[in-house]
Design an enzyme around this catalytic site. Structure first.
Site, PDB file in Angstrom:
ATOM      1  N   GLY A  89      -7.059   3.461   1.578  1.00 15.19           N
ATOM      2  CA  GLY A  89      -7.915   3.576   0.408  1.00 15.19           C
ATOM      3  C   GLY A  89      -7.250   4.235  -0.778  1.00 15.19           C
ATOM      4  N   LEU A 117     -10.199  -3.842   4.111  1.00 13.16           N
ATOM      5  CA  LEU A 117      -9.262  -3.136   3.236  1.00 13.16           C
ATOM      6  C   LEU A 117      -8.144  -2.432   4.011  1.00 13.16           C
ATOM      7  CD1 LEU A 117      -8.654  -2.266   0.281  1.00 13.16           C
ATOM      8  CD2 LEU A 117      -9.985  -0.208   0.744  1.00 13.16           C
ATOM      9  N   ASP A 118      -6.894  -2.742   3.661  1.00 15.77           N
ATOM     10  CA  ASP A 118      -5.706  -2.070   4.230  1.00 15.77           C
ATOM     11  C   ASP A 118      -5.600  -2.223   5.754  1.00 15.77           C
ATOM     12  OD1 ASP A 118      -5.110  -1.264   1.666  1.00 15.77           O
ATOM     13  OD2 ASP A 118      -6.012   0.703   1.869  1.00 15.77           O
ATOM     14  N   GLN A 119      -6.202  -3.279   6.286  1.00 14.42           N
ATOM     15  CA  GLN A 119      -6.214  -3.467   7.740  1.00 14.42           C
ATOM     16  C   GLN A 119      -5.446  -4.710   8.164  1.00 14.42           C
ATOM     17  OE1 GLN A 119      -7.352  -1.353   9.796  1.00 14.42           O
ATOM     18  NE2 GLN A 119      -8.725  -0.057   8.624  1.00 14.42           N
ATOM     19  N   HIS A 173       0.859  -1.187   0.000  1.00 13.21           N
ATOM     20  CA  HIS A 173       0.000   0.000   0.000  1.00 13.21           C
ATOM     21  C   HIS A 173       0.890   1.230   0.000  1.00 13.21           C
ATOM     22  CE1 HIS A 173      -3.621   2.352   0.529  1.00 13.21           C
ATOM     23  NE2 HIS A 173      -2.997   3.040   1.467  1.00 13.21           N
TER      24      HIS A 173
END
Lengths: 291, 291, 291, 291
Positions: free
Chosen positions: C209, C235-237, C200
């Site tokens: 995001g 998401l992205d966690q 990311h």
């Protein structure tokens, strides 16, 4: 901060072979030793094994002296005759600081001690100038002034003798040259071997000796650094404990580089001193293992 | 990526005095020149003034040749006879890369060029080995093999002559020694002065010469670095353009240090090359101003 | 590079208690197992013990299957029913890369593989665009184009099914989202759990995001970063494997931040992937232990 | 340290157009103004021009008041009605520090002031606890204790009024929240706008609000950071002046992260404060230009 639980710290080194970890850990397990932290390293070049273990003091049925005696037998069986130590975090660490005129490292260390981030006793600060006497005493720490006369070999020898006495009375775990601008005589390097830390204001081995920031500016480097190392008889050549750098550019004059570099000197020395006092630094030849 | 707008880049240096900025900026304002980026620096030690300015090409009523002629008069009036340049971002930059066997810098640069992050023409890659011919040609770039025979001075001299010809035909803006393991002869250093970049795999001035990672491991340093510098006749002594470091510890063997260091070599070289090609590097003695 | 010696890698986790190290090391010592690298960690908050050990394959009198069977009994005795693995460095790691249009991470990984710095098999590259087909095939690696139609749920579902099949046929040790701009469906997150890595382009948890560099520019941060994490349904966690940052300042436009950030994305992903493939990453809740 | 030469510092911002640099530099050249340092920046997104210039005081034939009057006319002609300042480095900077119990930032700043690295007057230190009274007074600086009663809105309002009075009497160039654990009321944010600096112990915008190191540990990040920002009415949302980070890993407990983070908090705050006091920070919306 709450009082950290008391621990015994074992450090150990010997020629590598199978069964060392098993030997040590079985010994500890046999007596119920609760390992809180353990680190291992093998240097393939010299086939040397290193370990450091922290054991909860209250998990063992005996004290540090008996642990030392019992572990000594295990160590000998594994081939480590002198390369091992058992220390007790319950014994407060004592430190003596040597300073000259520049105070940034002293201010920094005293602040860490005062806020108990570095929970040690500063037994004394010794300066060859008196500039830093005030701040030292404001922290409730004795300051001793030992002037080093120029061009007076006998006077200097007497100064070293006095300084040595002022240090040795405390039997300190660490003697820290916190920007102390005198070169330690060989006999003191020997007497205090393995517990004398210096902060050099360059990224060694670049810019050994005097005025490293001037040297760095002349060479046009894009980073300046600092090095914390054990003091040995050869100037700026001892085993390196910690280093770091900070970016500089063409807008930085020599005083700017000095100023930026100080922020690195402070943290590099503080880290090195902490690791040393926590028995995290194992010296091997001219290299260090930092556990 | 959209095409960036065309700009003229002025770089300029002269002894410092009042009125230089006014002189340059008034000249530009007079012709409606729109300054997109401007940087100034004065070196107090040598009392030297430096500037770099980017002007939108379409803001001026004339082309680059006339700008050069007109600005040349301003420069002379301000005391800068040769220390100034006007370049045109509309002219594509040409680069020749020299390589040996190790490919990490080449792979990295080709990737940047292919993705147009580095929007330049790689005119040719020349190698004294053929290991990197395949990837070069896969990118549609000519690869020339110029072997350097060992213990054969005449053969080597012929190789240098051939290499020089292969480079000079392109009149490149930069000749990049991307881990090229031959030492450039003095006459080539002179012929390509100010446009030959080398990547040295240490934090200079530490570990000059051969096998710097081995030297670093032996000294027990806690950071390894890389240096991008202009090539001069004295080995690893040219003006430094960029440096960076990465942390290593006792668990890192020499191959580990080599591997970690490569990531630094790649970015340091890529940054240095970008700045050079954008006319951001002004050399002053053995130092560089990076605008 | 010489072939590294074959090793068995043991990773293991269980509730902490005394005797675990002794149990494991005695088992290995009993069979002559030569421990080349060993790391231990205890998380005091959850009282969980972790270890990773590398043993020379030729030091044990049996192969990996029997080691697995024997060690399994030791593990069960120590309370680790499923939290352990034994892998064999003799088995080559297989990786599948998922890409879109931006190639910097792909170029970087292919360069590392080609130079054998990352000594793995890239079984396939799958793209929802064809931009990166050429470079992939130039490296002799199959490229599959799986387009993801916009506003066509059924078409997208079919695309995911196709992609899944193209991945699963290789039974890869890692699925890498190398700037793949599609959000993995929950069932794929589950099917590939613990072996799907994403890069990311921000320092998570900042700027989750879309368009993180735009977000970063808007907030006026002084550093931009990148995060390599395991993909989970949120998401992205997912658990973070590696992060790093690079300095930016007011002169950096959004495209400049994108460019500088890419250099961080590349190394962060490469490090995370290496550690994953070397079984150095132990996931514990939403945290990772990196040995 | 030698006394630095006296300078006038001009900062200036206006919508970008051609001729601004020429306008300012011609004005200075006309009066013989010797520019020691000059920086320019244009923000293309908002088409805004910024500059900061340092002029030797002794190079101008008039004093700071006349410079202000004359430059004001130039500024208005160029379209900058309020976005400019002229300050005099001959006027000593006054700073008021607000603290609670944690002393690391206070110790650090006092050390920098005592060693004249930061050559400013600390007019007062105000604490809502008395823990740091001793060290403050040891430095010869007045300490005021203003307790903030819990669950007592009127008492708190009175405390803020008292604190405001204790600050305002000094008309400080900077009010520094050096780990002051009270949230400034909106009216004080307004009254001290543009000169109130806070140090937040996270890499904003990550981990806004309370106990950021706990949040960071829970998320499993691999770096922790600190942010120096101007205080505005919205908590932790003001323009960022400086940020930095330090690496942590799975062996770091929350107290370890707190300890490592402190070293970053100290330098980030000290840098931010220095730049602010040297008029190097130009605020533009929620972003800062650091010259």
């Amino acid at each position: 901060m709450p009082q950290p639980e008391r621990r015994y710290v074992i450090t150990f080194g010997c020629p590598d072979r199978t069964g060392i970890v098993a030997g040590i850990s079985s010994f500890l397990a046999e007596h119920g030793g609760w390992i809180v932290e353990a680190a291992y390293h093998t240097d393939p070049a010299t086939n040397w094994f290193f370990t450091r273990q922290e054991v909860r003091a209250d998990s063992l049925p005996f004290g540090v002296d008996e642990l030392r005696e019992r572990f000594g037998r295990v160590a000998r069986d594994l081939g480590a005759h002198t390369n091992w130590r058992v220390t007790d975090t319950g014994e407060r660490r004592r430190v003596v600081l040597l300073v000259s005129k520049e105070g940034h490292c002293l201010y920094d260390l005293l602040g860490r001690v005062a806020s108990r981030e570095l929970d040690v006793d500063v037994s004394a600060v010794i300066g060859n100038h008196t500039d830093l006497a005030g701040i030292t005493r404001a922290h409730g720490i004795p300051f001793h002034h030992v002037p080093f006369p120029v061009n007076d070999p006998e006077g200097r020898q007497a100064a070293w003798a006095q300084l040595r006495q002022l240090v040795d009375v405390h039997q300190p775990h660490a003697v820290v040259l916190a920007r102390f601008m005198q070169i330690l005589p060989t006999e003191l390097c020997a007497a205090w071997t393995g517990r004398t830390l210096n902060i050099h204001h360059s990224f060694l081995p670049s810019f050994i000796g005097a005025r490293p920031y001037h040297q760095a500016h002349g060479r046009g480097v894009k980073l300046v650094g600092a090095t914390c190392h054990y003091v040995t008889a050869e100037l700026d050549q001892g085993p390196i404990v910690e280093q770091d750098v900070i970016r500089v550019d063409h807008t930085d004059s020599i005083p700017d580089m000095v100023r930026k570099g100080r922020d690195i000197e402070k943290v590099v020395l503080a880290r090195g001193l902490r690791w040393h006092l926590e028995d995290r630094v194992l010296v091997h030849g001219n290299q260090t293992v930092i556990f």
